[in-house]
Design a protein around this motif. Structure first.
Motif, PDB file in Angstrom:
ATOM      1  N   GLN A   1      -2.518  10.533   0.521  1.00 31.30           N
ATOM      2  CA  GLN A   1      -1.622  10.381   1.899  1.00 31.30           C
ATOM      3  C   GLN A   1      -1.023   9.366   2.252  1.00 31.30           C
ATOM      4  OE1 GLN A   1      -0.783  13.319   4.156  1.00 31.30           O
ATOM      5  NE2 GLN A   1      -1.218  14.235   2.208  1.00 31.30           N
ATOM      6  N   ASP A   2      -1.923   8.167   1.958  1.00 31.12           N
ATOM      7  CA  ASP A   2      -1.521   6.754   2.409  1.00 31.12           C
ATOM      8  C   ASP A   2      -2.520   5.889   1.313  1.00 31.12           C
ATOM      9  OD1 ASP A   2      -0.528   4.631   3.713  1.00 31.12           O
ATOM     10  OD2 ASP A   2      -1.858   4.698   5.342  1.00 31.12           O
ATOM     11  N   ALA A   3      -2.123   4.733   1.225  1.00 28.42           N
ATOM     12  CA  ALA A   3      -2.901   3.559   0.660  1.00 28.42           C
ATOM     13  C   ALA A   3      -2.914   2.274   1.449  1.00 28.42           C
ATOM     14  CB  ALA A   3      -2.613   3.408  -0.689  1.00 28.42           C
ATOM     15  N   ARG A   4      -4.034   1.424   1.457  1.00 22.42           N
ATOM     16  CA  ARG A   4      -3.591   0.361   2.036  1.00 22.42           C
ATOM     17  C   ARG A   4      -4.622  -0.708   1.414  1.00 22.42           C
ATOM     18  NH1 ARG A   4      -1.344   0.042   6.905  1.00 22.42           N
ATOM     19  NH2 ARG A   4      -2.110  -2.111   7.475  1.00 22.42           N
ATOM     20  N   ILE A   5      -4.003  -1.887   1.099  1.00 20.51           N
ATOM     21  CA  ILE A   5      -4.647  -2.666   0.050  1.00 20.51           C
ATOM     22  C   ILE A   5      -5.207  -3.949   0.712  1.00 20.51           C
ATOM     23  CG2 ILE A   5      -3.933  -4.559  -1.919  1.00 20.51           C
ATOM     24  CD1 ILE A   5      -1.948  -2.419  -2.597  1.00 20.51           C
ATOM     25  N   GLY A   6      -6.379  -4.405   0.294  1.00 22.77           N
ATOM     26  CA  GLY A   6      -7.043  -5.508   0.760  1.00 22.77           C
ATOM     27  C   GLY A   6      -7.411  -6.213  -0.309  1.00 22.77           C
ATOM     28  N   LYS A   7      -8.278  -7.331   0.244  1.00 17.46           N
ATOM     29  CA  LYS A   7      -8.859  -8.299  -0.790  1.00 17.46           C
ATOM     30  C   LYS A   7     -10.227  -8.534  -0.349  1.00 17.46           C
ATOM     31  CE  LYS A   7      -6.727 -12.414   1.140  1.00 17.46           C
ATOM     32  NZ  LYS A   7      -5.849 -13.315   0.870  1.00 17.46           N
ATOM     33  N   THR A   8     -11.177  -8.953  -1.445  1.00 20.80           N
ATOM     34  CA  THR A   8     -12.495  -9.231  -1.559  1.00 20.80           C
ATOM     35  C   THR A   8     -12.541 -10.818  -2.054  1.00 20.80           C
ATOM     36  OG1 THR A   8     -13.078  -8.508  -3.568  1.00 20.80           O
ATOM     37  CG2 THR A   8     -13.297  -7.073  -1.512  1.00 20.80           C
ATOM     38  N   VAL A   9     -13.220 -11.462  -1.353  1.00 22.99           N
ATOM     39  CA  VAL A   9     -13.679 -12.904  -1.900  1.00 22.99           C
ATOM     40  C   VAL A   9     -15.538 -12.836  -2.145  1.00 22.99           C
ATOM     41  CG1 VAL A   9     -13.933 -15.252  -1.534  1.00 22.99           C
ATOM     42  CG2 VAL A   9     -11.790 -13.955  -0.907  1.00 22.99           C
ATOM     43  N   THR A  10     -15.731 -12.935  -3.203  1.00 20.23           N
ATOM     44  CA  THR A  10     -17.303 -12.836  -3.409  1.00 20.23           C
ATOM     45  C   THR A  10     -17.612 -14.254  -3.535  1.00 20.23           C
ATOM     46  OG1 THR A  10     -17.180 -10.866  -4.436  1.00 20.23           O
ATOM     47  CG2 THR A  10     -19.011 -11.727  -4.743  1.00 20.23           C
ATOM     48  N   LEU A  11     -18.609 -14.670  -2.656  1.00 21.04           N
ATOM     49  CA  LEU A  11     -19.042 -16.020  -2.569  1.00 21.04           C
ATOM     50  C   LEU A  11     -20.456 -16.184  -3.306  1.00 21.04           C
ATOM     51  CD1 LEU A  11     -17.795 -17.066   0.922  1.00 21.04           C
ATOM     52  CD2 LEU A  11     -16.828 -17.825  -1.176  1.00 21.04           C
ATOM     53  N   GLN A  12     -20.601 -17.149  -3.903  1.00 22.64           N
ATOM     54  CA  GLN A  12     -21.916 -17.448  -4.650  1.00 22.64           C
ATOM     55  C   GLN A  12     -22.224 -18.913  -3.671  1.00 22.64           C
ATOM     56  OE1 GLN A  12     -24.063 -16.102  -6.241  1.00 22.64           O
ATOM     57  NE2 GLN A  12     -22.618 -14.729  -7.359  1.00 22.64           N
ATOM     58  N   MET A  13     -23.419 -18.606  -2.736  1.00 20.57           N
ATOM     59  CA  MET A  13     -23.762 -19.731  -2.067  1.00 20.57           C
ATOM     60  C   MET A  13     -25.143 -20.266  -2.036  1.00 20.57           C
ATOM     61  SD  MET A  13     -21.773 -18.385   1.413  1.00 20.57           S
ATOM     62  CE  MET A  13     -22.126 -19.641   2.364  1.00 20.57           C
ATOM     63  N   GLU A  14     -25.299 -21.469  -1.944  1.00 14.82           N
ATOM     64  CA  GLU A  14     -26.810 -21.908  -1.886  1.00 14.82           C
ATOM     65  C   GLU A  14     -27.574 -21.532  -0.802  1.00 14.82           C
ATOM     66  OE1 GLU A  14     -26.378 -26.101  -2.019  1.00 14.82           O
ATOM     67  OE2 GLU A  14     -26.115 -26.146  -4.209  1.00 14.82           O
ATOM     68  N   LYS A  15     -27.051 -21.395   0.489  1.00 12.56           N
ATOM     69  CA  LYS A  15     -27.714 -20.902   1.640  1.00 12.56           C
ATOM     70  C   LYS A  15     -26.700 -20.074   2.451  1.00 12.56           C
ATOM     71  CE  LYS A  15     -27.553 -25.341   3.529  1.00 12.56           C
ATOM     72  NZ  LYS A  15     -26.328 -25.182   4.527  1.00 12.56           N
TER      73      LYS A  15
ATOM     74  N   GLY B   1       0.980  -1.189   0.010  1.00 12.96           N
ATOM     75  CA  GLY B   1       0.163  -0.075   0.150  1.00 12.96           C
ATOM     76  C   GLY B   1       0.816   1.246   0.041  1.00 12.96           C
ATOM     77  N   ARG B   2       1.828   1.460   0.752  1.00  8.32           N
ATOM     78  CA  ARG B   2       2.743   2.265   0.794  1.00  8.32           C
ATOM     79  C   ARG B   2       3.562   2.645  -0.529  1.00  8.32           C
ATOM     80  NH1 ARG B   2       5.944   3.658   6.073  1.00  8.32           N
ATOM     81  NH2 ARG B   2       3.685   3.720   6.796  1.00  8.32           N
ATOM     82  N   THR B   3       3.652   1.727  -1.309  1.00 10.28           N
ATOM     83  CA  THR B   3       4.268   1.871  -2.836  1.00 10.28           C
ATOM     84  C   THR B   3       3.309   2.046  -3.364  1.00 10.28           C
ATOM     85  OG1 THR B   3       5.749  -0.339  -2.108  1.00 10.28           O
ATOM     86  CG2 THR B   3       5.547   0.472  -4.391  1.00 10.28           C
ATOM     87  N   VAL B   4       2.051   1.930  -3.497  1.00 18.14           N
ATOM     88  CA  VAL B   4       0.999   2.715  -4.270  1.00 18.14           C
ATOM     89  C   VAL B   4       0.745   3.840  -4.071  1.00 18.14           C
ATOM     90  CG1 VAL B   4      -1.492   2.329  -4.704  1.00 18.14           C
ATOM     91  CG2 VAL B   4      -0.377   0.235  -4.613  1.00 18.14           C
ATOM     92  N   ALA B   5       0.750   4.416  -2.812  1.00 16.02           N
ATOM     93  CA  ALA B   5       0.701   5.869  -2.391  1.00 16.02           C
ATOM     94  C   ALA B   5       1.797   6.541  -2.811  1.00 16.02           C
ATOM     95  CB  ALA B   5       0.507   5.844  -0.897  1.00 16.02           C
ATOM     96  N   SER B   6       3.307   6.124  -2.706  1.00 19.45           N
ATOM     97  CA  SER B   6       4.354   6.845  -3.438  1.00 19.45           C
ATOM     98  C   SER B   6       4.304   6.948  -4.872  1.00 19.45           C
ATOM     99  CB  SER B   6       5.411   5.771  -2.899  1.00 19.45           C
ATOM    100  OG  SER B   6       6.450   6.324  -3.593  1.00 19.45           O
ATOM    101  N   SER B   7       3.495   5.562  -5.631  1.00 23.07           N
ATOM    102  CA  SER B   7       3.640   5.766  -6.850  1.00 23.07           C
ATOM    103  C   SER B   7       2.469   6.773  -7.383  1.00 23.07           C
ATOM    104  CB  SER B   7       3.036   4.418  -7.539  1.00 23.07           C
ATOM    105  OG  SER B   7       4.011   3.384  -7.213  1.00 23.07           O
ATOM    106  N   LEU B   8       1.440   6.982  -6.844  1.00 24.02           N
ATOM    107  CA  LEU B   8       0.479   7.870  -7.135  1.00 24.02           C
ATOM    108  C   LEU B   8       1.057   9.500  -6.783  1.00 24.02           C
ATOM    109  CD1 LEU B   8      -2.755   6.199  -5.495  1.00 24.02           C
ATOM    110  CD2 LEU B   8      -2.380   6.532  -8.172  1.00 24.02           C
ATOM    111  N   ARG B   9       1.641   9.603  -5.885  1.00 24.36           N
ATOM    112  CA  ARG B   9       2.071  11.054  -5.653  1.00 24.36           C
ATOM    113  C   ARG B   9       3.144  11.093  -6.883  1.00 24.36           C
ATOM    114  NH1 ARG B   9       2.052   9.558  -0.177  1.00 24.36           N
ATOM    115  NH2 ARG B   9       3.955   8.675  -0.044  1.00 24.36           N
ATOM    116  N   ASP B  10       4.018  10.236  -7.269  1.00 28.40           N
ATOM    117  CA  ASP B  10       4.852  10.423  -8.422  1.00 28.40           C
ATOM    118  C   ASP B  10       3.883  10.641  -9.800  1.00 28.40           C
ATOM    119  OD1 ASP B  10       7.086   9.630  -6.756  1.00 28.40           O
ATOM    120  OD2 ASP B  10       7.083   7.687  -7.569  1.00 28.40           O
TER     121      ASP B  10
END
Lengths: 77, 77
Positions: free
Chosen positions: B35-49, B19-28
């Motif tokens: 000011q800052d960036a943090r990276i996360g992930k999402t998992v989208t589940l298709q479920m029967e119930k 995330g810090r690298t992304v923030a730095s690249s955006l400033r470049d």
């Protein structure tokens, strides 16, 4: 300070092999209700000010690959 | 069919070097308001119930690393 969350997902028409592996692993762990999984990423930005056009530009230039990914973003606080 | 989105983020106390690298690249790229960036992930589940306790169990067993990551999930449709 503004917090913006950018969500980046593979386009629905593309095969998400990592997601498919996650779904398969969940079923192996007896979570048989899982039909499919797709994996995306989020980038949470802390910004001094919010300008929608500039965030869109960040996505197009660096955060997402518009050829294979869709993105959305929202101000969360 | 139920769609559940799991959001997984590094705990706030931990350094997110990607995330810090992304923030730095955006400033470049002249996005100096970032000011800052943090990276996360999402998992989208298709479920029967949907069963909240079972989704929590999926997160603890496979989707997240509870030592370094926090997770939330919500039914989106």
């Amino acid at each position: 300070m503004v917090t913006v969350r950018v969500s980046i997902n593979l386009k629905p028409s593309l095969l998400d092999s990592a997601g498919r592996t996650v779904a398969s692993s969940l079923r192996d762990l007896d979570f048989s209700e899982v039909q499919d999984a797709r994996i995306g990423k989020t980038v949470t930005l802390q910004m001094e000010k919010y300008d929608e056009a500039r965030v869109k530009s960040m996505c197009d230039k660096l955060l997402a690959n518009p050829v294979i990914e869709d993105y959305t973003f929202e101000v969360i606080e």
